[in-house]
Design a protein around this motif. Sequence first.
Motif, PDB file in Angstrom:
ATOM      1  N   MET A  66       0.885  -1.138   0.118  1.00 58.60           N
ATOM      2  CA  MET A  66      -0.108  -0.061   0.144  1.00 58.60           C
ATOM      3  C   MET A  66       0.809   1.188   0.095  1.00 58.60           C
ATOM      4  O   MET A  66       1.915   1.128   0.623  1.00 58.60           O
ATOM      5  N   ILE A  67       0.334   2.386  -1.002  1.00 64.00           N
ATOM      6  CA  ILE A  67       1.216   3.463  -1.153  1.00 64.00           C
ATOM      7  C   ILE A  67       0.204   4.537  -0.400  1.00 64.00           C
ATOM      8  O   ILE A  67      -1.018   4.615  -1.085  1.00 64.00           O
ATOM      9  N   TYR A  68       0.361   5.586   0.383  1.00 66.78           N
ATOM     10  CA  TYR A  68      -0.324   6.697   0.722  1.00 66.78           C
ATOM     11  C   TYR A  68       0.281   7.769   0.219  1.00 66.78           C
ATOM     12  O   TYR A  68       1.842   8.150   0.618  1.00 66.78           O
ATOM     13  N   PHE A  69      -0.027   8.873  -0.396  1.00 71.80           N
ATOM     14  CA  PHE A  69       0.207  10.134  -0.639  1.00 71.80           C
ATOM     15  C   PHE A  69      -0.305  11.251   0.191  1.00 71.80           C
ATOM     16  O   PHE A  69      -1.624  11.157   0.096  1.00 71.80           O
ATOM     17  N   HIS A  70       0.465  11.982   0.819  1.00 68.24           N
ATOM     18  CA  HIS A  70      -0.056  13.185   1.503  1.00 68.24           C
ATOM     19  C   HIS A  70      -0.032  14.418   0.679  1.00 68.24           C
ATOM     20  O   HIS A  70       1.163  14.767   0.562  1.00 68.24           O
ATOM     21  N   ILE A  71      -0.988  14.827   0.153  1.00 70.21           N
ATOM     22  CA  ILE A  71      -0.771  16.136  -0.669  1.00 70.21           C
ATOM     23  C   ILE A  71      -1.209  17.351   0.210  1.00 70.21           C
ATOM     24  O   ILE A  71      -2.180  17.576   0.510  1.00 70.21           O
ATOM     25  N   PRO A  72      -0.231  18.011   0.447  1.00 69.44           N
ATOM     26  CA  PRO A  72      -0.291  19.149   1.563  1.00 69.44           C
ATOM     27  C   PRO A  72      -0.913  20.419   1.220  1.00 69.44           C
ATOM     28  O   PRO A  72      -0.185  21.372   1.527  1.00 69.44           O
ATOM     29  N   PHE A  73      -1.973  20.443   0.362  1.00 69.48           N
ATOM     30  CA  PHE A  73      -2.558  21.886  -0.171  1.00 69.48           C
ATOM     31  C   PHE A  73      -4.102  21.659  -0.226  1.00 69.48           C
ATOM     32  O   PHE A  73      -4.626  20.811  -0.107  1.00 69.48           O
ATOM     33  N   CYS A  74      -4.591  23.058   0.425  1.00 69.53           N
ATOM     34  CA  CYS A  74      -5.790  23.057   0.392  1.00 69.53           C
ATOM     35  C   CYS A  74      -6.314  24.728  -0.012  1.00 69.53           C
ATOM     36  O   CYS A  74      -5.255  25.468  -0.129  1.00 69.53           O
ATOM     37  N   LYS A  75      -7.314  24.752  -0.500  1.00 69.87           N
ATOM     38  CA  LYS A  75      -7.977  26.324  -0.846  1.00 69.87           C
ATOM     39  C   LYS A  75      -8.045  27.154   0.224  1.00 69.87           C
ATOM     40  O   LYS A  75      -7.722  28.286   0.266  1.00 69.87           O
ATOM     41  N   GLN A  76      -8.730  26.505   1.235  1.00 76.46           N
ATOM     42  CA  GLN A  76      -8.978  27.095   2.523  1.00 76.46           C
ATOM     43  C   GLN A  76      -9.146  26.319   3.577  1.00 76.46           C
ATOM     44  O   GLN A  76      -9.097  24.962   3.224  1.00 76.46           O
ATOM     45  N   ALA A  77      -8.944  26.570   4.891  1.00 72.55           N
ATOM     46  CA  ALA A  77      -8.908  25.770   6.092  1.00 72.55           C
ATOM     47  C   ALA A  77     -10.242  25.518   6.594  1.00 72.55           C
ATOM     48  O   ALA A  77     -10.909  26.524   7.014  1.00 72.55           O
ATOM     49  N   CYS A  78     -10.528  24.403   6.714  1.00 68.61           N
ATOM     50  CA  CYS A  78     -12.027  24.205   7.283  1.00 68.61           C
ATOM     51  C   CYS A  78     -11.790  24.287   8.893  1.00 68.61           C
ATOM     52  O   CYS A  78     -10.872  23.993   9.429  1.00 68.61           O
ATOM     53  N   HIS A  79     -12.734  24.750   9.362  1.00 73.56           N
ATOM     54  CA  HIS A  79     -12.991  25.394  10.814  1.00 73.56           C
ATOM     55  C   HIS A  79     -12.288  24.191  11.832  1.00 73.56           C
ATOM     56  O   HIS A  79     -11.895  24.528  13.021  1.00 73.56           O
ATOM     57  N   TYR A  80     -12.779  22.821  11.545  1.00 68.54           N
ATOM     58  CA  TYR A  80     -12.486  21.740  12.295  1.00 68.54           C
ATOM     59  C   TYR A  80     -11.258  20.914  11.996  1.00 68.54           C
ATOM     60  O   TYR A  80     -11.045  20.075  12.942  1.00 68.54           O
ATOM     61  N   CYS A  81     -10.392  21.203  10.951  1.00 65.40           N
ATOM     62  CA  CYS A  81      -9.432  20.534  10.617  1.00 65.40           C
ATOM     63  C   CYS A  81      -8.112  20.951  11.226  1.00 65.40           C
ATOM     64  O   CYS A  81      -7.782  22.048  11.434  1.00 65.40           O
ATOM     65  N   ASP A  82      -7.326  19.673  11.815  1.00 67.18           N
ATOM     66  CA  ASP A  82      -6.010  19.913  12.341  1.00 67.18           C
ATOM     67  C   ASP A  82      -5.009  18.990  11.326  1.00 67.18           C
ATOM     68  O   ASP A  82      -3.760  19.003  11.780  1.00 67.18           O
ATOM     69  N   PHE A  83      -5.286  18.580  10.085  1.00 67.56           N
ATOM     70  CA  PHE A  83      -4.413  18.209   9.554  1.00 67.56           C
ATOM     71  C   PHE A  83      -3.413  18.864   8.856  1.00 67.56           C
ATOM     72  O   PHE A  83      -3.574  20.213   8.645  1.00 67.56           O
ATOM     73  N   TYR A 112      -3.505   5.504  -2.302  1.00 60.91           N
ATOM     74  CA  TYR A 112      -4.630   6.421  -1.842  1.00 60.91           C
ATOM     75  C   TYR A 112      -3.876   8.021  -1.920  1.00 60.91           C
ATOM     76  O   TYR A 112      -2.858   7.983  -1.227  1.00 60.91           O
ATOM     77  N   PHE A 113      -4.476   8.714  -2.652  1.00 59.99           N
ATOM     78  CA  PHE A 113      -4.251  10.310  -2.450  1.00 59.99           C
ATOM     79  C   PHE A 113      -5.068  10.803  -1.410  1.00 59.99           C
ATOM     80  O   PHE A 113      -6.190  10.987  -1.608  1.00 59.99           O
ATOM     81  N   GLY A 114      -4.389  11.389  -0.386  1.00 62.82           N
ATOM     82  CA  GLY A 114      -5.125  12.093   0.667  1.00 62.82           C
ATOM     83  C   GLY A 114      -4.671  13.338   0.956  1.00 62.82           C
ATOM     84  O   GLY A 114      -3.712  13.721   0.250  1.00 62.82           O
ATOM     85  N   GLY A 115      -4.870  14.197   1.854  1.00 66.58           N
ATOM     86  CA  GLY A 115      -4.394  15.165   2.474  1.00 66.58           C
ATOM     87  C   GLY A 115      -4.961  15.932   3.649  1.00 66.58           C
ATOM     88  O   GLY A 115      -5.621  15.259   4.366  1.00 66.58           O
ATOM     89  N   GLY A 116      -5.088  17.330   3.620  1.00 69.54           N
ATOM     90  CA  GLY A 116      -5.040  18.217   2.347  1.00 69.54           C
ATOM     91  C   GLY A 116      -6.100  17.900   1.310  1.00 69.54           C
ATOM     92  O   GLY A 116      -6.996  17.367   1.531  1.00 69.54           O
ATOM     93  N   THR A 117      -5.810  18.378   0.153  1.00 71.75           N
ATOM     94  CA  THR A 117      -6.966  18.259  -0.981  1.00 71.75           C
ATOM     95  C   THR A 117      -6.211  17.729  -2.223  1.00 71.75           C
ATOM     96  O   THR A 117      -5.612  18.588  -3.084  1.00 71.75           O
TER      97      THR A 117
END
Length: 376
Positions: free
Chosen positions: A1-18, A54-59
Motif C-alpha cells: 500500500m502507498i499513501y500520498f499526503h498532498i499538503p495543499f488546500c484552498k482554505q482551512a475548514c474550521h474543524y481540521c487539524d491536518f 491512496y491520495f489524501g491530504g490536504g486536498t
Amino acid sequence: MIYFHIPFCKQACHYCDFHFSTSLKYKAEMLDALQQEITLRAAYLEEKTIHSIYFGGGTPSILEASEIEQLIGTVAKHFDIAQGAEITLEANPDDLTVTKVRDLRSTPVNRFSIGIQSFFEEDLRWMNRAHNASEAEASIKRVQDAGFENITCDLIYGYPLLTDEKWTSNIAQLTDNQIPHISSYAMTVEQRTALNHMISKGKTSAMNEEQSAAQFEILMQELRAHGYEHYEISNFAKSNHYAKHNTNYWKGQPYLGIGPSAHSFNATSRSWNIANNALYMAGIQKKELPLETEILSFADRFNEYVMTSLRTMWGINLKKVESDFGPDLLKHLLHESGDYLEQGAIERTPENFLRLTLQGKLLADRIASDIFWVEE
C-alpha cells in the motif's frame, strides 16, 4: 500500500487539524520532492506488488490530472501495480468540474472519496468548506455520469446546526444516489483549530455527546435498512465495496506514506515525516529522509491489533492473539473483556472472534482502552 499526503488546500475548514498549506507557490517543488521520496524509500516495502494507492491530504483534487498520473508513474517505476489495484483520490466537490472529471477518467484513478460533509448550505458555511450545497450534489452526478462506479462519500454528524431531520436527509441523499460506500465521522474539536477558538470565545456551541451518539444510531439504522454493511466503526459499504486500502490498514498490513506528515508502518516500526513543507522539501533535496521512527514494543503491537481489529465487523481473532502474542495475552484479553461480554457490548462468535455488538459500537474507544495491555 502507498499513501500520498498532498499538503495543499484552498482554505482551512474550521474543524481540521491536518497538515496543509493554502499556498500553491511551491507546488512544483513539492511534487518533485514526493517523487524523489518514492525513489529514496522504495526498499521500505518488502512486498513489491502494490494493491492500493491512496491520495489524501490536504486536498489531492487540487492537483491536475497529469500531476496525479505523474506520481502514479513514479510508483510504477519502483513497484508492480497490480491489475485491478484500487487507486483512490480524495476530492472536494468544487474541484470536480466536468473538465477535471473527464481528465481524471484518462488516468489510473478508479475510486473517488468525495468530501461532501453536508448537503446544507448553512452547515457548509459554518464548517468553512470550500464548496456549496449545489456543488455537493453536482459532483456526485458528474463522477457517476463519467463512468466512475467506485465512490465513497464523507458525512459529518454531531455538530450544533445538525438536527436529526437534516441528518436523515443527508444520509438519504447518498442512499438515493446509490453511493456504494459511505464514511461518516462525529465532529471532534481539536486544540489548534478555528472551531476550538470559536467555542472558547462563545461564538458557537460545544459539541454534545448525546447528540453525537443519537445521530450515530440513526446512521447505523438508516444504512442497515438500505443494505449497507457496517464493516468498520466509521465505514459502511454495499457488498464487495469495502475500501481495500483502509481495510488493509485495519488488518495491520505494511504501508508506505509519502509526503509531509505522512506515516509509514512495516509491522515492527512506525515512522512519520516532518509536518513542515519547507523542511520536508529541503531534507529530500539533500537525500536525507525528514522523518522520525518508533520501534513498536510488544505491548504496542498487541494494543494496536486490539484497537484496529475491534473497530471492524470481523473483530479480534483469538487464535491469532494466542499464536502471535501468547497464552498470557489471550488470558488477559478474555479477563478484561469479561464484563463487556456479560453486558452484551462484546460477543464471542462460534469462529472464536471477539466483536462489538450494536451497543458496543457506541463505546468502541472506551472498550479498546480498557482491554489494552500495559507493560509493568
